[in-house]
Design an enzyme around this catalytic site. Structure first.
Site, PDB file in Angstrom:
ATOM      1  N   CYS A  76     -47.336 -14.978 -24.273  1.00 55.95           N
ATOM      2  CA  CYS A  76     -48.033 -14.349 -23.149  1.00 55.95           C
ATOM      3  C   CYS A  76     -48.834 -13.179 -23.700  1.00 55.95           C
ATOM      4  CB  CYS A  76     -47.005 -13.863 -22.127  1.00 55.95           C
ATOM      5  SG  CYS A  76     -47.665 -12.825 -20.800  1.00 55.95           S
ATOM      6  N   CYS A 186     -55.328 -15.505 -22.231  1.00 59.74           N
ATOM      7  CA  CYS A 186     -54.100 -15.740 -21.479  1.00 59.74           C
ATOM      8  C   CYS A 186     -53.638 -17.144 -21.815  1.00 59.74           C
ATOM      9  CB  CYS A 186     -54.353 -15.606 -19.970  1.00 59.74           C
ATOM     10  SG  CYS A 186     -52.954 -16.110 -18.940  1.00 59.74           S
TER      11      CYS A 186
END
EC number: 5.1.1.3
Length: 261
Positions: A76, A186
Site C-alpha cells: 500500500c 496506489c
C-alpha cells in the site's frame, strides 16, 4: 527476526489493491508460502492521519508476525509513505515497501512532464516529497488525488459508466500538461490499466510498482538466506475483514477467509 526459509511471506494492504502486488510476487516466487491480509474494513487509508495509518499498519504487522512470517510486504503506497520507517524501527523483520515510481518516469520522460495518480495520504507524505525533490527536479509533476477510485475498485465497480467518467475527469489535468508517463501511486490502480489504455493517448506509458516490488522481495530474501529451497506447491492464504466475495473476484483461484481484525 524469523530466519527459517520455509516460513511464509506476509503481505498487507488497505483492501484488495495489494493483490496486484501479490500476483507479481507469486509469479516470480511460485514456491513461497504467502499470507495476505486485506484490511478492507478500514479502506481507504488515504484520508486517515499519519497516526491512524501507523496504528493500522502495526496491527496488520502483528497479525502477520503471529503467523511466523519471515518478511512483510507493505502493499500500500499510503501505508509505506506514512508508516514504513516506524515499522522498521519497531520490528526486527525485514519490510518491503511500495511507493510511486517517480524516479524511472522522470528519467525516461521526453516531455519532462509526468503524471502521478495517487491517494491524498501518499501525495501529502514526507517520503513522497523527498523522492520528488531528489529525482524530479527538472520534471513537471502533475499530481492528482484519485478521489473515489479505491472505493469503486473495492466495490468491484471498475467497468461501470460512473467509474469511466471519474477516471476521464482525473486524467484530464495530466493530458492538459502534455505528460508522457503516468505513475500509478496506489496498489489498487493497476486494475484500472485496461480502462486507462482506452482513455489515454497511446504514447503515454503507464508505470506501476508490482514487478519492482517482486524483484526487491526476491533480492532481500536471497541476501538474507531466506529464499524457499523446496520446489513445492505454495500454501497461499487470503484473509479479509469485509466481504470475502469482493476479494475472491480478484483472486478467484485461491481460497479467501473472513477474519475479524
Amino acid at each position: 527476526m524469523n530466519n527459517n526459509p520455509s516460513q511464509p511471506i506476509g503481505i498487507f494492504d488497505s483492501g484488495i489493491g495489494g493483490t496486484s502486488i501479490f500476483k507479481e510476487v507469486h509469479s516470480l516466487l511460485p514456491h513461497e508460502d504467502i499470507i495476505y491480509l486485506a484490511d478492507s474494513k478500514n479502506a481507504p487509508y488515504g484520508y486517515k492521519s499519519k497516526e491512524e495509518i501507523t496504528a493500522l499498519c502495526k496491527k496488520n504487522t502483528e497479525l502477520l508476525l503471529a503467523q511466523n512470517c519471515k518478511l512483510i510486504i507493505v502493499a500500500c503506497n499510503t501505508a509505506t509513505t506514512n508508516a514504513i520507517e516506524t515499522l522498521r524501527e519497531t520490528y526486527s523483520i525485514p519490510f518491503i515497501g511500495i511507493e510511486p515510481a517517480i524516479k524511472p518516469a522522470a528519467l525516461m520522460s521526453k516531455n519532462k512532464a509526468i503524471g502521478i495518480l495517487a491517494t491524498k495520504g501518499t501525495l501529502s507524505s514526507e517520503l513522497f516529497a523527498k523522492t520528488s525533490e531528489i529525482f524530479a527536479k527538472n520534471t513537471a509533476i502533475v499530481e492528482v488525488i484519485g478521489a473515489g477510485l479505491v472505493e469503486a475498485i473495492e466495490a468491484g465497480e471498475i467497468e461501470n459508466t460512473s467509474t469511466k467518467k471519474l477516471v476521464r475527469q482525473l486524467v484530464q489535468p495530466m493530458l492538459d500538461k502534455n505528460i508522457d508517463y503516468l505513475v500509478l501511486g496506489c496498489s489498487h490502480y493497476p486494475y484500472l490499466i485496461p480502462l486507462l489504455k482506452q482513455i489515454l493517448p497511446k504514447y503515454i506509458v503507464i508505470i506501476d510498482s508490482g514487478k519492482a516490488v517482486a524483484k526487491q522481495t526476491k533480492f532481500i530474501l536471497h541476501s538474507l538466506g531466506l529464499l524457499e529451497k523446496d520446489q513445492k506447491k505454495a500454501s497461499i492464504r487470503f484473509y479479509t475483514n469485509r466481504s470475502e466475495n469482493i476479494l475472491k473476484k480478484f483472486v478467484p483461484e485461491f481460497k479467501v477467509s473472513y477474519l475479524d481484525f
